[in-house]
Structures are given as structure tokens and as C-alpha cells.
Design a protein around this motif. Structure first.
Motif, PDB file in Angstrom:
ATOM      1  N   GLU A   1       9.721  -0.565   1.457  1.00 49.58           N
ATOM      2  CA  GLU A   1      10.945  -1.225   1.942  1.00 49.58           C
ATOM      3  C   GLU A   1      10.867  -1.600   3.418  1.00 49.58           C
ATOM      4  O   GLU A   1      11.480  -2.562   3.858  1.00 49.58           O
ATOM      5  CB  GLU A   1      12.160  -0.290   1.758  1.00 49.58           C
ATOM      6  N   GLU A   2      10.105  -0.810   4.175  1.00 50.86           N
ATOM      7  CA  GLU A   2      10.036  -1.066   5.618  1.00 50.86           C
ATOM      8  C   GLU A   2       8.867  -1.969   6.016  1.00 50.86           C
ATOM      9  O   GLU A   2       8.588  -2.134   7.207  1.00 50.86           O
ATOM     10  CB  GLU A   2       9.936   0.254   6.370  1.00 50.86           C
ATOM     11  N   GLY A   3       8.165  -2.498   5.001  1.00 53.83           N
ATOM     12  CA  GLY A   3       7.095  -3.447   5.297  1.00 53.83           C
ATOM     13  C   GLY A   3       5.729  -2.816   5.545  1.00 53.83           C
ATOM     14  O   GLY A   3       4.809  -3.511   5.981  1.00 53.83           O
ATOM     15  N   PHE A   4       5.584  -1.515   5.277  1.00 57.11           N
ATOM     16  CA  PHE A   4       4.266  -0.883   5.393  1.00 57.11           C
ATOM     17  C   PHE A   4       3.484  -1.130   4.102  1.00 57.11           C
ATOM     18  O   PHE A   4       4.047  -1.067   3.005  1.00 57.11           O
ATOM     19  CB  PHE A   4       4.405   0.637   5.582  1.00 57.11           C
ATOM     20  N   PHE A   5       2.188  -1.368   4.242  1.00 51.09           N
ATOM     21  CA  PHE A   5       1.321  -1.602   3.081  1.00 51.09           C
ATOM     22  C   PHE A   5       0.541  -0.329   2.749  1.00 51.09           C
ATOM     23  O   PHE A   5       0.063   0.367   3.638  1.00 51.09           O
ATOM     24  CB  PHE A   5       0.352  -2.761   3.345  1.00 51.09           C
ATOM     25  N   TRP A   6       0.428  -0.081   1.429  1.00 54.96           N
ATOM     26  CA  TRP A   6      -0.278   1.109   0.941  1.00 54.96           C
ATOM     27  C   TRP A   6      -1.378   0.651  -0.005  1.00 54.96           C
ATOM     28  O   TRP A   6      -1.122  -0.093  -0.955  1.00 54.96           O
ATOM     29  CB  TRP A   6       0.706   2.051   0.217  1.00 54.96           C
ATOM     30  N   PHE A   7      -2.582   1.128   0.230  1.00 55.53           N
ATOM     31  CA  PHE A   7      -3.737   0.747  -0.588  1.00 55.53           C
ATOM     32  C   PHE A   7      -3.688   1.476  -1.928  1.00 55.53           C
ATOM     33  O   PHE A   7      -3.424   2.674  -1.985  1.00 55.53           O
ATOM     34  CB  PHE A   7      -5.010   1.139   0.171  1.00 55.53           C
ATOM     35  N   ILE A   8      -3.968   0.732  -2.999  1.00 57.52           N
ATOM     36  CA  ILE A   8      -4.042   1.378  -4.316  1.00 57.52           C
ATOM     37  C   ILE A   8      -5.504   1.466  -4.770  1.00 57.52           C
ATOM     38  O   ILE A   8      -5.983   2.513  -5.169  1.00 57.52           O
ATOM     39  CB  ILE A   8      -3.244   0.577  -5.386  1.00 57.52           C
ATOM     40  N   GLY A   9      -6.226   0.379  -4.719  1.00 58.34           N
ATOM     41  CA  GLY A   9      -7.627   0.401  -5.153  1.00 58.34           C
ATOM     42  C   GLY A   9      -8.155  -1.013  -5.278  1.00 58.34           C
ATOM     43  O   GLY A   9      -7.407  -1.983  -5.126  1.00 58.34           O
ATOM     44  N   ARG A  10      -9.426  -1.139  -5.551  1.00 57.21           N
ATOM     45  CA  ARG A  10      -9.995  -2.450  -5.790  1.00 57.21           C
ATOM     46  C   ARG A  10      -9.530  -2.951  -7.150  1.00 57.21           C
ATOM     47  O   ARG A  10      -9.391  -2.172  -8.097  1.00 57.21           O
ATOM     48  CB  ARG A  10     -11.533  -2.381  -5.809  1.00 57.21           C
ATOM     49  N   ALA A  11      -9.333  -4.258  -7.232  1.00 59.76           N
ATOM     50  CA  ALA A  11      -8.943  -4.840  -8.514  1.00 59.76           C
ATOM     51  C   ALA A  11     -10.181  -5.114  -9.361  1.00 59.76           C
ATOM     52  O   ALA A  11     -10.083  -5.454 -10.522  1.00 59.76           O
ATOM     53  CB  ALA A  11      -8.177  -6.137  -8.274  1.00 59.76           C
ATOM     54  N   ASP A  12     -11.374  -4.980  -8.752  1.00 61.04           N
ATOM     55  CA  ASP A  12     -12.608  -5.278  -9.478  1.00 61.04           C
ATOM     56  C   ASP A  12     -13.509  -4.040  -9.515  1.00 61.04           C
ATOM     57  O   ASP A  12     -13.088  -2.947  -9.197  1.00 61.04           O
ATOM     58  CB  ASP A  12     -13.312  -6.471  -8.825  1.00 61.04           C
ATOM     59  N   ASP A  13     -14.772  -4.236  -9.887  1.00 58.94           N
ATOM     60  CA  ASP A  13     -15.704  -3.110 -10.037  1.00 58.94           C
ATOM     61  C   ASP A  13     -16.430  -2.740  -8.749  1.00 58.94           C
ATOM     62  O   ASP A  13     -17.333  -1.913  -8.760  1.00 58.94           O
ATOM     63  CB  ASP A  13     -16.779  -3.468 -11.075  1.00 58.94           C
ATOM     64  N   VAL A  14     -16.092  -3.394  -7.646  1.00 57.87           N
ATOM     65  CA  VAL A  14     -16.791  -3.114  -6.392  1.00 57.87           C
ATOM     66  C   VAL A  14     -16.598  -1.644  -6.012  1.00 57.87           C
ATOM     67  O   VAL A  14     -15.511  -1.094  -6.126  1.00 57.87           O
ATOM     68  CB  VAL A  14     -16.280  -4.045  -5.267  1.00 57.87           C
ATOM     69  N   ILE A  15     -17.700  -1.026  -5.577  1.00 57.33           N
ATOM     70  CA  ILE A  15     -17.679   0.400  -5.240  1.00 57.33           C
ATOM     71  C   ILE A  15     -17.561   0.536  -3.721  1.00 57.33           C
ATOM     72  O   ILE A  15     -18.162  -0.232  -2.975  1.00 57.33           O
ATOM     73  CB  ILE A  15     -18.975   1.075  -5.749  1.00 57.33           C
TER      74      ILE A  15
END
Ligand code: WT7
Length: 606
Positions: free
Chosen positions: A479-493
Motif C-alpha cells: 500500500e505504501e509503494g514498497f516493492f517485495w521480491f517474490i521470485g523469477r518468473a522463469d527457470d533462471v537460477i
């Protein structure tokens, strides 16, 4: 998790500040914990909201030197202009050898030495747009060569010194490299593939013995001897290529990401705002210039600000790193979460055995920065760690924890002023806060990739929906505009902050005579983020032994790179494949993580 309201800063001049050699760790720890509540000093950016609302990239151009007619050269901005702005005798590079010997090079030294090698490159016939690769450990010639290549208008190709023959070959063949600059220790890896490189005209060997060299091979020293210390920087169009860095995708061989001279505008502003560099800073970026962090924030960015850069040739070791910070009085430090996790594992005592009094700002990049590491860093260094998100393709930091903003531990921060980032669905529709989706950025920032080397199709994939650059990462915005990483959308390690494509590892594995098929995935790992795990099928009649698996690991390490070999190998009878014969890494991953296997309807029938 509670917000850290203020970017806290230890007041290191305080009389109670820990002294080097203080043995009472708990007392010192307590002292540092108290100190971090002191207010932040003035930062290069003080009001995020205001800058975000008003800044535009044309403003930043005012801080960059241009030639007549809007021409420019990133190397001129990084080095030559300091010859005229009073920084001539300032140390540009503290080069610390593997033996811990310190060599100091001023901006004048870098200027003269890069001019000499630049003139030598011209004599060898290097022209604008030619690819010249640098395959060196972190020695001064790596820096002078990279600057020289840019000065003559050629395209610099940084190569990580741990690369093996396969990794080298893929990059040198694809780019049709004309010259490579290396040293006697690394040269054998090149010699192993030399006959596969018809475009490679010359090899330059730093510290080489002339008697050991073959045809079209020179020592660096013989080339620069007698060369002029003067060289006019090539006046480039801002859109002319500056460097070409290979990075891994999910399929195929590494791709050449092309960056241009105009990138320096972004390097400059981010080094100013995010790294918070000022004239009196001694700045250490722990990344090798073979990776984008080391090229952008180990060379061009900090030098554009005229900061003194530290380069350390030695390997990671907690005590050596801390000693280096104390010895050179490092003030600003850019490192990676894996390194910080390893330092945390190294324990508090080794931290308190050093002063670290000089440090004032810590930043990190490359992988998710765990909140517990941030908290630990806050406790032992008395400083918060400012995470930054970006990629080889973005060419500069885009989502950042600025010194003037509060930090939410675990978040990558907020978009830099001048950057619009969003979370979208598959169709490019923006999602509301809290919803997970694709992390995209509005195209047009100064250091955005301009091309994938001779691969238009791949380039277009990044911009598959007009108006967005697709990063390949999944993330969420709060809500406050901070971004949170979830993961790669592809197979890149992402292993220890190094981006590795499974295809490259699979290709190296099947070069081993005992291996007929290989499928490679990233497996979660507490220290390295991910480790590389390979599933392999052995050839008919090959007997599986521990020695064989060990040999296969060593083989991959030697051929590809030390960071890119599978730490785990599991032998299978067969690997799951699609009807078209593609190995289903998604299924391998699901097996490994004991997750539901989902839709397997594309599996081959057998
Ligand atoms: C990928 C890019 C350019 C920096 C070095 C890596 C991951 C990068 C973060 C971060 C979580 C991160 C992403 C990205 N990544 N920074 N702060 N938090 N993940 O450059 O080799 O091109 O890799 O690294 O997955 O896509 P790269």
C-alpha cells in the motif's frame, strides 16, 4: 515486522565507540546497538517524494560532460574530466592485490595509462564498434583497459575471470570479438578454444613473457611502451554501444546485452543518490567487473562522481574483508546478500575485532536481502543495509532503498525518481497493491538495454506488451509503494547472486562422456539463495559411483565456471520431457521441493 523509522546511523566519533581489538564483544555490541538510534546525516537526496514528483532525466544531463553537438563518451566522464576539475591527483583506484599489497592510482594515472593502451589498441586497428574483451582478475589493467576501450569507441566485453573455456567460447564466438586482454594464468583457458575463434585477431597478455607468446599475441607492457599519454576520446553518439555483457536466460546460450554511452547519465545519478557518494568517500564494490554490478558500480558510476574506488583481488574471508575496510577507511560499501550471510555466519566476534569506524553507508544487490541479515547488520555495523534491485538489462539501479527513506526489512524499496515500476498481470494490466504479478518498468530510463547482440527476437520479448519492460521477476507492491521480491518468473537460477542459465549448465554436463541427458534447476539454499542441482541420465553401461559424480562436478566447474557447477547431482533412469523433447525443469523442481506436479499433460507418452 516493524518499520525501521529512520535510516539509523552510528555516530562513530562517539567516545564509547568500539576500538579496534576490543575483546568484550557483548559490551561493544550493546554500545553499537545504542548508537544506531542517532539521526541520519545529510544525504545527497533528502526528499524522495519531492524528487519523485519533479525530477526528469533531462535534469541529470546537466551533470554530465558533453562534446559539441551532443556527442559524449562515458570514459571521458569517468576519468578525463577529473583531470580538469581539481581531482587530477586524487586517488581513483586503491587496487589491493591478492597478497594484500596496495597500489594507488590517481585519476591522472588512470588517464595516462588508459590513453597509452587506447593508442595501442588503435594501432592494432581497433575501430568504433569493435568488440574488445577483458579477461583479467581485479588488477589495475582491468580498469585501464576497460576505460581505454570506451575511449576509442570500441565495445568493452567484461569477462569474469572464473569462466572456463565453454563460457569464454560462447561469448567470444557470438560477439565476434576482435581482441582479448588477459594474463598468463588465464590464457590457457583461451588457448583451449582459440582454433574455434576465427574473428579473434589479437591476444594481449598483461604481465606476459614475450618468449611464451605466439603469433598475433603481445604483452600489454610492450604495447604501451613508447605510446603517447595523450588520446582524444572518441566523440560518440549517446546511443553508441559502450559495453556488451552476456547474461543467462531460461533457454539457449547466454545473450549479449548491449549498453550505450548514454548509460553514464543513469550511472551518475544512482551513484549519487543510492550509493550516496561524495568527494571524500572511499568506496568499495565487492562485485567483479565481469558482472554488471562491477562494471557499472565498480568503475563508471563511482568514477563519474570522482569517488575513490577500492578493488580487492583476493577471495572472500570475513577477517580480510574487515581488515581491508579498516586499512583503507572504506566509507561506502556495496556488496551482496550472500556475502553478508557468510559474514553473519562468521560471527560477531570477528566484526568486533575490527573498528569499521569509517563505514557510513552500506548497500546490497543481487538477491533477496533477508530481514534477519539486515537486523544483524544493523546490530553489528551500526548501520542499516540498503537493498537495491536491478538487472544486467536495466543497466542501473531502479528499485532502491534510498538513504533518505525508511527501510522495510525484506523489501527492495521504491522506484528511483525518474522510474515508473509496476506489478502487472499477463496482459500488462496493473494490479492493485498486495497482488502478486510481473515486475515491469516503463521504458526509457538512461541505462536501459538497447539491443540483444544480433538477436532482435530476444530483445523484443522484453517489450512484448507496448509501454512495459518485462523484468522476468515476480513481485508485489504494498500500500505504501514498497516493492517485495517474490521470485523469477522463469527457470533462471540465482546462486550466491550469480545469474546462471540452466541450459548452459546442461550443455556443459552433456559434454561429459558419461552423461547423456541433463536437467538443471535451482534448489533453495539458506546461504547461497539457491544452489544448482542437476538431474542426469548416465550412458548405457556407465556405473554410478561417488567418484564419477565428483568428476562430473569438477568437469562442469572447469569447462563453465566455478560458480556454475551443480553442487548436487541426482542420477535418474529418464528425465521428464515434453512431446517436443524439451526437458521439463518445472517438474524436476516440483519433485525436488515435493510440490504438486500440476499439469503434466504435455509429458511424453512412454
Ligand atoms: C536478477 C538480475 C544487477 C545486479 C546484479 C544481478 C535478482 C537482483 C535483487 C534484489 C531480489 C534481486 C532478480 C533479477 N535480483 N537484485 N535486490 N532482490 N532479487 O544482476 O545477474 O542481471 O540478475 O537478480 O531476480 O532479475 P543479474
Amino acid at each position: 515486522m516493524k518499520l525501521v523509522d529512520k535510516p539509523a546511523k552510528a555516530h562513530k566519533k562517539d567516545a564509547s565507540a568500539p576500538q579496534s581489538g576490543d575483546k568484550d564483544a557483548s559490551k561493544v555490541a550493546q554500545g553499537r546497538a545504542e548508537l544506531i538510534k542517532k539521526p541520519a546525516p545529510r544525504a545527497n537526496i533528502e526528499n524522495y517524494e519531492q524528487e519523485y514528483a519533479t525530477f526528469n532525466w533531462d535534469d541529470a544531463k546537466k551533470e554530465i560532460s558533453y562534446f559539441a553537438g551532443g556527442k559524449m563518451n562515458a570514459a571521458y566522464n569517468a576519468v578525463d574530466r577529473h583531470i580538469h576539475d581539481g581531482r587530477r591527483n586524487k586517488v581513483a583506484l586503491y587496487s589491493v592485490g591478492a597478497n594484500n599489497k596496495i597500489e594507488k592510482l590517481t585519476f591522472q594515472d588512470i588517464y595516462e595509462q588508459s590513453n597509452k593502451i587506447g593508442n595501442a589498441l588503435k594501432k592494432l586497428g581497433v575501430e568504433r564498434g569493435d568488440r574488445v574483451f577483458v579477461f583479467l582478475p581485479r588488477v589495475p589493467e582491468l580498469y585501464t583497459s576497460t576505460i581505454a576501450i570506451a575511449k576509442v569507441g570500441a565495445i568493452a566485453g567484461p569477462l569474469f575471470s572464473a569462466f572456463g573455456p565453454d563460457a569464454l567460447r560462447d561469448r567470444l564466438i557470438d560477439s565476434e570479438a576482435k581482441i582479448i586482454i588477459t594474463n598468463p594464468q588465464l590464457k590457457p583457458k583461451l588457448d583451449a578454444i582459440r582454433n574455434q575463434l576465427p574473428d579473434l585477431e589479437y591476444v594481449i597478455v598483461v604481465g606476459g613473457d614475450k618468449a611464451q607468446l605466439g603469433e598475433r599475441e603481445f604483452t600489454y607492457e610492450e604495447l604501451v611502451a613508447g605510446e603517447s599519454e595523450k588520446l582524444q576520446c572518441a566523440q560518440m553518439d549517446p546511443e553508441d554501444p559502450l559495453y556488451l555483457l552476456y547474461t543467462s536466460g531460461t533457454t539457449g546460450k547466454p545473450k549479449g546485452v548491449v549498453h550505450v554511452h548514454n548509460d553514464i547519465v543513469g550511472h551518475h545519478m544512482t551513484s549519487k543518490w543510492v550509493l550516496d557518494l561524495r568527494d571524500d568517500d572511499i568506496y568499495w564494490c565487492t562485485a567483479d567487473p565481469g558482472w554488471v554490478t562491477g562494471t557499472v558500480y565498480g568503475i563508471f558510476g563511482p568514477w563519474s562522481l570522482g569517488a575513490s574506488v577500492v578493488s580487492y583481488e583476493g577471495r572472500f574471508d570475513a577477517a580480510s574483508w574487515y581488515s581491508l575496510i579498516d586499512r583503507l577507511k572504506v566509507t561506502v560499501w556495496y556488496t551482496a546478500p550472500t556475502a553478508l550471510r557468510m559474514l553473519m555466519k562468521g560471527g560477531d566476534d570477528v566484526v568486533y575485532a575490527h573498528s569499521l569506524e569509517s563505514l557510513r553507508h552500506i548497500t546490497s544487490v543481487g538477491e533477496p536481502l533477508n530481514p534477519e541479515v539486515l537486523r544483524w547488520g544493523h546490530k553489528v555495523y551500526g548501520l542499516p543495509i540498503h537493498d537495491t534491485w536491478w538487472q544486467t538489462e536495466t543497466g542501473m539501479q531502479l528499485i532502491v532503498n534510498l538513504p533518505c527513506n525508511p527501510i522495510k526489512p525484506g523489501s527492495m524499496g521504491k522506484p528511483l525518481p525518474g522510474i515508473y515500476a509496476a506489478i502487472v498481470d499477463e496482459d500488462g494490466e496493473e494490479l492493485p497493491p498486495g497482488r502478486e504479478g510481473k515486475l515491469v518498468v516503463r521504458p526509457g530510463w538512461p541505462a536501459m538495454l538497447r539491443e540483444v547482440w544480433r538477436n532482435e527476437e530476444k530483445y523484443k520479448e522484453y517489450f512484448k506488451i507496448p509501454g512495459w519492460y518485462f523484468s522476468g521477476d515476480n513481485a508485489v507492491k504494498d500500500e505504501e509503494g514498497f516493492f517485495w521480491f517474490i521470485g523469477r518468473a522463469d527457470d533462471v537460477i540465482n546462486t550466491a547472486g550469480h545469474r546462471v542459465g540452466p541450459f548452459e549448465v546442461e550443455s556443459a554436463l552433456i559434454e561429459h562422456p558419461a552423461v547423456v541427458e541433463a536437467g538443471v534447476i535451482g534448489k533453495p539454499d539458506a546461504e547461497r539463495g539457491e544452489i544448482i542441482k542437476a538431474f542426469i541420465v548416465l550412458g548405457n553401461g556407465v556405473v554410478q559411483t561417488d567418484e564419477l559424480l565428483e568428476e562430473i562436478k569438477e568437469f562442469t566447474k572447469r569447462q563453465l565456471a566455478a560458480h556454475a557447477y551443480p553442487r548436487e547431482i541426482e542420477v535418474k533412469e529418464t528425465l521428464p520431457k515434453t512431446r517436443s523433447g524439451k526437458i521439463m525443469r518445472r517438474l524436476l523442481k516440483a519433485w525436488e521441493l515435493k510440490l504438486p506436479t500440476g499439469d503434466t499433460s504435455a509429458l511424453e507418452d512412454d
